[in-house]
Design an enzyme around this catalytic site. Sequence first.
Site, mmCIF file in Angstrom:
data_model
loop_
_atom_site.group_PDB
_atom_site.id
_atom_site.type_symbol
_atom_site.label_atom_id
_atom_site.label_comp_id
_atom_site.label_asym_id
_atom_site.label_seq_id
_atom_site.Cartn_x
_atom_site.Cartn_y
_atom_site.Cartn_z
ATOM 1 C CG ASP A 79 -2.001 -1.023 1.177
ATOM 2 O OD1 ASP A 79 -2.418 -1.388 0.064
ATOM 3 O OD2 ASP A 79 -2.438 -1.476 2.259
ATOM 4 C CE1 TYR B 169 3.980 -6.887 3.488
ATOM 5 C CE2 TYR B 169 3.301 -9.189 3.608
ATOM 6 C CZ TYR B 169 3.361 -7.988 2.926
ATOM 7 O OH TYR B 169 2.804 -7.894 1.678
#
EC number: 5.4.99.12
Length: 250
Positions: free
Chosen positions: A52, A111
């Site tokens: 994002d 992540y």
Amino acid sequence: MKRFAAVVVYDGSNFFGYQIQPNKRTVQGVFEEALERIHKAKIPTDGAGRTDTGVHAYGQVIAFTSNLDRLTPKHMKDALNANLPDDIYVRRIHEVPSNFSPRFAAKKRIYHYYILNTKEPDLFRRKYFWWFPYEVDLNRMRQASRYLIGEHDFTSFRTGHDDRSTIRTITGIRILRLQKNIILIRVEGISFLRRMVRNIVGLLMRVGTGGIEPKKTKEILEARDRSKLPSSAPAHGLVLHKVIFDEFET
């Protein structure tokens, strides 16, 4: 024809996410512009993760097919880095099978989320850490994280709507204090929903401050209702750290 997979690092601060958008500066758009300058033609790409706006990457993988057969992986790496801006860098390139897709071939995505746990902000780290000036109990956070391990319906942790299944598998969550004031939350899984990692971090930090009991995590997960969850963690602390494949080492 050769197919390449590039392992790419980027500072997401000045990108409107990974995926191409009209009239927006995106990672995919800038990468394809560099490829076009090298090939004198448009070259489509395929990425392992659609980060994002504001999210960074250390191990994004971008695949593309080239008709420049004379170029070795090293030559292609050098050519790309010569044509990319200073907030994207190709760390390495591998030659891969012609049908390789990083999105579907990925075995695991890892992540990292970085938190600066200090009373005062550090302006030199503000683009890469979530400044969180409150005391947190990492053991409470670890207790809560155990409810998220395994295969579950993560509807409560999804932002927005799409046609993809909400069933996802998290293989591991580690919560570490790297230094006195730096917290790392490492989330490993096969694939993730939109903002899923940031929503997980937002919940864990609320648990860490005592605002939510660890066992409440199970209720939130089973509710399949995004409104039961605290606010999402901000984008700038998140890094797509690594994508794991059978075909090569990233």
